[in-house]
Scaffold this motif. Structure first.
Motif, mmCIF file in Angstrom:
data_model
loop_
_atom_site.group_PDB
_atom_site.id
_atom_site.type_symbol
_atom_site.label_atom_id
_atom_site.label_comp_id
_atom_site.label_asym_id
_atom_site.label_seq_id
_atom_site.Cartn_x
_atom_site.Cartn_y
_atom_site.Cartn_z
ATOM 1 N N VAL A 1 0.839 -1.204 0.000
ATOM 2 C CA VAL A 1 0.000 0.000 0.000
ATOM 3 C C VAL A 1 0.875 1.255 0.000
ATOM 4 C CG1 VAL A 1 -1.784 1.293 1.234
ATOM 5 C CG2 VAL A 1 -1.871 -1.214 1.189
ATOM 6 N N ILE B 1 -4.491 -10.869 1.368
ATOM 7 C CA ILE B 1 -4.046 -9.648 2.040
ATOM 8 C C ILE B 1 -3.510 -10.050 3.409
ATOM 9 C CG2 ILE B 1 -4.701 -7.392 2.962
ATOM 10 C CD1 ILE B 1 -6.952 -7.260 0.973
ATOM 11 N N ILE C 1 -5.677 -0.330 -5.457
ATOM 12 C CA ILE C 1 -5.200 -1.687 -5.710
ATOM 13 C C ILE C 1 -6.401 -2.561 -6.026
ATOM 14 C CG2 ILE C 1 -4.008 -3.681 -4.708
ATOM 15 C CD1 ILE C 1 -2.512 -1.726 -2.857
ATOM 16 N N ALA D 1 -4.926 2.201 3.681
ATOM 17 C CA ALA D 1 -5.447 2.640 2.374
ATOM 18 C C ALA D 1 -6.477 3.757 2.569
ATOM 19 C CB ALA D 1 -6.050 1.459 1.626
ATOM 20 N N ILE E 1 -9.168 -0.241 -2.288
ATOM 21 C CA ILE E 1 -8.768 -1.647 -2.439
ATOM 22 C C ILE E 1 -10.024 -2.397 -2.833
ATOM 23 C CG2 ILE E 1 -7.860 -3.701 -1.321
ATOM 24 C CD1 ILE E 1 -6.149 -2.047 0.396
#
Lengths: 287, 287
Positions: free
Chosen positions: B236, B256, B247, B266, B273
């Protein structure tokens, strides 16, 4: 129509991106008794090489200016040559003509070569004849087989064939057409950084033992009249410095700029250069 | 057989490559009341994190030692986790057991994940049960949809979907599973340099205007019990520094590590994400 004896070859328009190729084309055309006119793409073309020829400079986004220059200077045949880095929409500053074109296709989904194809199609719609660089400089195209004195060994051939498969798969997605393979391992894949940059990077990831192979291919859907992937003297030097043992090129689907010099350099460095067909027997001619 | 109340969960063998995941697995297993034994892969595993658990160190090529360690320590379930860089044949210094295995497959044609698959198959042949990291740490798997507070806009979604297609194509060739896409342009493709390195590189090629998207997928043929592509906090941070806006991850086909922390970071950076299915509606489960 003008009598053939007065004007045996129509004037050649050259839309010039980066690298050595545009000037080579201009010189070859003139040597063959053909007049040329060059549109130097701003920020891409090599001015020093091209200012010897009648020319004008235009931004990539100035579609109307480029088309006008070609028409005013009576270029019926047009060749697109040299590296062009696709700018962002805003950096391109498209004129009304380019903007209309881009709207039609949609900038969002436009891949690396999509832009080039677009320019090529528009030129043809406007009545120009799109000519391939390999039609002007006939020794550009890569034939099948070993080109110099050095032949790849078994491991190098395995790496070359693996790389060709990977590069063709990449091409399907309209991304890069190059990779470096060592002992079965793909050390680097080319996106938009360019071949030389990718080759330099691969050196950081090389393994012990025999060195790898640089592989260049073209995209399955690539129009051969547009800019085919090319290697030149710099490529050979970079590959050597990165510890690679040779270069494998898709036969008929890639170009060598300055072929004699490139082969002589590879020979001197003990590197091979080989033209290969696809695994399915295809070369870059799409036959 | 031991009575279930004495030994509710069989001991877990962890073959540990690099990164944070192996230690997370060891800790999660112990918390669940499960004994663990770790084989630290020499030159890959993070010793500091793993020395808290019963362990032994072995070279990647020391297949016999690894199998013996698992058997002697009564590990019926084995998980392979963490990054492993495939060495050259000579650097691997395979023992008789590993050499026999490698001979069977042929080192030449072995891709990046081929080695991992080989190890997995051999463990199963030897009677061990191969367990996926996502079976131990159930929050590793990426679900479909936006995971944090930030949602991708239209351009970012177009880039994410394009990147997913490209990454899956790459995976077919058993090469990298990641790429960076900005405004339709693939700025970088991942081979063996790793995601963080690729993300850093992409910053050099970014265009003006809205930033790009990091996309991670898995290979269509990837065994989910082996090491799935993973992102973590570093990813990140690197993506943010490279000017990326978010992402996109293949739902069910990527992991993750430290999910809560990753999403919080994030959110704080204004990045999205998102877990996406394949264009053909598939996720990483291969259904």
């Amino acid at each position: 129509m003008t009598a053939p004896q007065d004007n045996p070859l129509p004037k050649l328009g050259i839309i010039a991106g980066g690298g050595a190729l545009p000037a080579r084309l201009a010189s070859a055309a003139q040597t063959a008794g053909r007049a040329v006119f060059v549109v130097k793409l701003d920020g891409h073309a090599n001015d020093a090489d091209l200012d010897a020829y009648p020319n004008v400079t235009a931004r990539l986004g100035a579609a109307a200016k480029i088309l006008d220059a070609m028409r005013t200077n009576d270029c019926r045949d047009v060749v697109l040559a040299g590296k062009v880095k696709r700018p962002s929409f805003s950096a391109m500053r498209p004129d009304w003509r380019a903007a209309k074109l881009l709207m039609k296709v949609g900038m969002k989904a436009l891949g690396d070569d999509g832009l080039l194809r677009l320019v090529g199609e528009e030129l043809e719609r406007e009545g120009f004849r799109l000519v391939g660089a390999h039609e002007i400089l006939t020794d550009l195209a890569v034939p099948e087989g070993v080109l110099g004195k050095v032949s790849p060994d078994d491991q190098a051939m395995t790496d070359a064939k693996h790389g060709l498969g990977v590069a063709r798969i990449l091409g399907q997605a309209d991304v890069g057409q190059g990779c470096v393979v060592q002992q079965g391992l793909v050390l680097a894949l080319e996106a938009i950084e360019g071949t030389d940059e990718m080759v330099r990077r691969s050196a950081q990831y090389r393994r012990d033992g025999v060195g790898g192979v640089l592989v260049k291919s073209s995209k399955p859907q690539q129009d051969k009249r547009l800019d085919l992937p090319a290697i030149g003297l710099t490529t050979v030097d970079e590959a050597h410095q990165a510890g690679l043992r040779g270069i494998a090129l898709l036969a008929g689907g890639t170009m060598i700029i300055d072929r004699e010099a490139v082969i002589a350099r590879a020979d001197a460095l003990g590197m091979f250069i080989i033209g290969l067909r696809d695994a399915d027997g295809k070369d870059g001619h799409g036959v």
